[in-house]
Write an enzyme that holds these catalytic residues in place. Structure first.
Site: not given
Ligand SMILES: *Cc1c(COP(=O)(O)O)cnc(C)c1O
Length: 427
Positions: A142, A237, A265
């Site tokens: 994701y 990511d 995060k």
């Molecule tokens: C949480 C997450 C996102 C999206 O971040 P948001 O702050 O919720 O938009 C993108 N990539 C990864 C790997 C994530 O865990």
């Protein structure tokens, strides 16, 4: 009726599904979402004032525990000076310098307000830098909810993906190729056929949005080698893994230097921050230096930066990640032992402060394998643990998170609760 019920009923009248992000609705586990009113350290208190040991940690940001006094003090001090200026501040330089110090592949970094913005902007940048359109992502990873990344695997090998969300034109995902995580052969074949048309490959370097899935060493080595050879941008990511699996993120553990990294995060310490950065020559393509447009009214917000910067300082304490990893390992070993005792088929894994609990015989290595897990059993386990005062992610397909505020007593209490929960499952 519990106050959680009352609030959820009321929320549904004014908020779609009663929630501001879908997984919060308990759709896959069933039942009523818990409305929280307070967090402190490793604990959360719901609307009925019931206490839970929390293993969601706001989906990762709460790495030093909830309402850490130093983070709260920094936020309060920043807030009295004004909430937002839409102009540069000194604190933005400090957090950029801190990120660059901790993640050596990042030579230059731009702040945004969410992980979604970070990955969306990094993809646009990779396309602008290479002049190519096609991108590769992996099944089960994701990367936020931007159009071109909401894609599920096509039906056959080397087919482009189809949208996995309503409202996304098939035309928008036409350039997104979805491959299998950890499938080196498929990756190699894809590069052989299309390598010179690929703008980038984006991956979760430890996947945490299909439970926790580790990449193999061959897989990450192949990614780096193929991207370099074909001039494609390798994007790690690390929105979830950044500052969590190690101080320098997954790339430190892999010994890989990606071209671009996305963060979120932990970097915001519970406030809305995302970031993307990497090679200086690539970052120079972003406006105002280059032609790739990207902007944000609240980007680099001073209150959010204060929370992020303080959190980044706290995680640099001597032995922070070693202790966090050890605590997390204690938890998963305890859970695995409890399952064994009860005769419940279950496996576990952890990396740094992130863990996986799978209702499968073996630790899964791909989306297809994780999909084999027993969802019904997980849902029963989730509710049994909730009744015991342990808050797990409300889905069988999310990683769990431990914070530095979790004590050995918290872990022991959780394992004792799991022993009772597994016994219920086995009965
Ligand atoms: C949480 C997450 C996102 C999206 O971040 P948001 O702050 O919720 O938009 C993108 N990539 C990864 C790997 C994530 O865990």
């Amino acid at each position: 009726m519990s106050r959680n019920h009352t609030l959820f009923e009321r929320a549904r009248h004014s908020i779609p599904g009663g929630v501001n992000s879908p997984v919060r609705a308990f759709g896959s586990v069933g039942g009523t979402p818990i409305f929280f009113q307070r967090g402190q350290g490793a604990s959360l208190w719901d609307a009925d004032n019931t206490q839970y040991i929390d293993y969601v940690g706001s989906w990762g940001p709460a790495i030093v525990g909830h309402a850490h006094p130093e983070v709260i003090a920094a936020v309060q001090a920043a807030a009295v000076n004004g909430l937002s200026f839409g102009a540069p501040t000194e604190a933005e330089i400090l957090i950029a310098e801190e990120i660059i110090k901790l993640v050596p592949s990042i030579e230059s970094v731009r702040l945004v307000s969410s992980g979604t913005e970070a990955t969306m902007s990094a993809i646009r940048l990779a396309r602008g830098f290479t002049g190519r359109d096609k991108i590769v992502k992996f099944e089960g990873c994701y990367h936020g909810h931007s159009d071109s990344l909401l894609v599920k695997a096509g039906s056959g090998l080397l087919t482009f993906g189809t949208p996995s969300s309503g409202g996304v034109p098939a035309d928008f995902t036409r350039h997104t190729l979805v491959l299998e995580y950890n499938n080196v052969e498929q990756l190699t074949q894809t590069f052989a056929e299309l390598g010179d048309q690929l703008a980038c490959v984006i991956l979760e370097p430890f996947a945490g949005n299909m439970n926790l899935i580790r990449p193999s060493a061959e897989f990450v080595a192949a990614l780096r080698e193929l991207c370099t050879r074909h001039g494609a941008v390798l994007i790690y990511d690390e929105v979830m893994t950044g500052f969590r699996v190690a101080l320098g993120g997954a790339q430190e553990l892999h010994g890989i230097r990606p071209d671009l990294t996305t963060l979120g995060k932990v970097v915001g310490g519970g406030m809305p921050i995302g970031a993307f950065g990497g090679r200086a020559d690539i970052m120079a393509c972003i406006a105002p230096l280059g032609s790739v447009y990207q902007a944000g009214t609240l980007s680099g917000n001073p209150v959010a930066v204060a929370a992020g910067l303080t959190t980044l300082k706290l995680i640099q304490a001597e032995g922070f990640h070693a202790r966090l990893g050890e605590r997390t390992r204690q938890l998963v070993d305890g859970l695995a032992a409890a399952a064994r005792e009860a005769g419940v088929t279950c496996s576990t894994d952890s990396v740094g402060g992130m863990f996986g609990l799978y209702f499968t015989a073996e630790v899964p290595r791909s989306y297809a394998e994780v999909m084999q897990s027993d969802r019904e059993l997980f849902n029963r386990f989730f509710h049994a643990m909730l009744a015991e005062g342990v808050y797990l992610a409300p889905s069988a397909f999310e990683a769990g998170f431990v914070s530095a505020a979790h004590t050995e007593a918290d872990i022991d209490a959780t394992v004792a609760a799991a022993r009772r929960a597994f016994a219920k499952l086995a009965a």
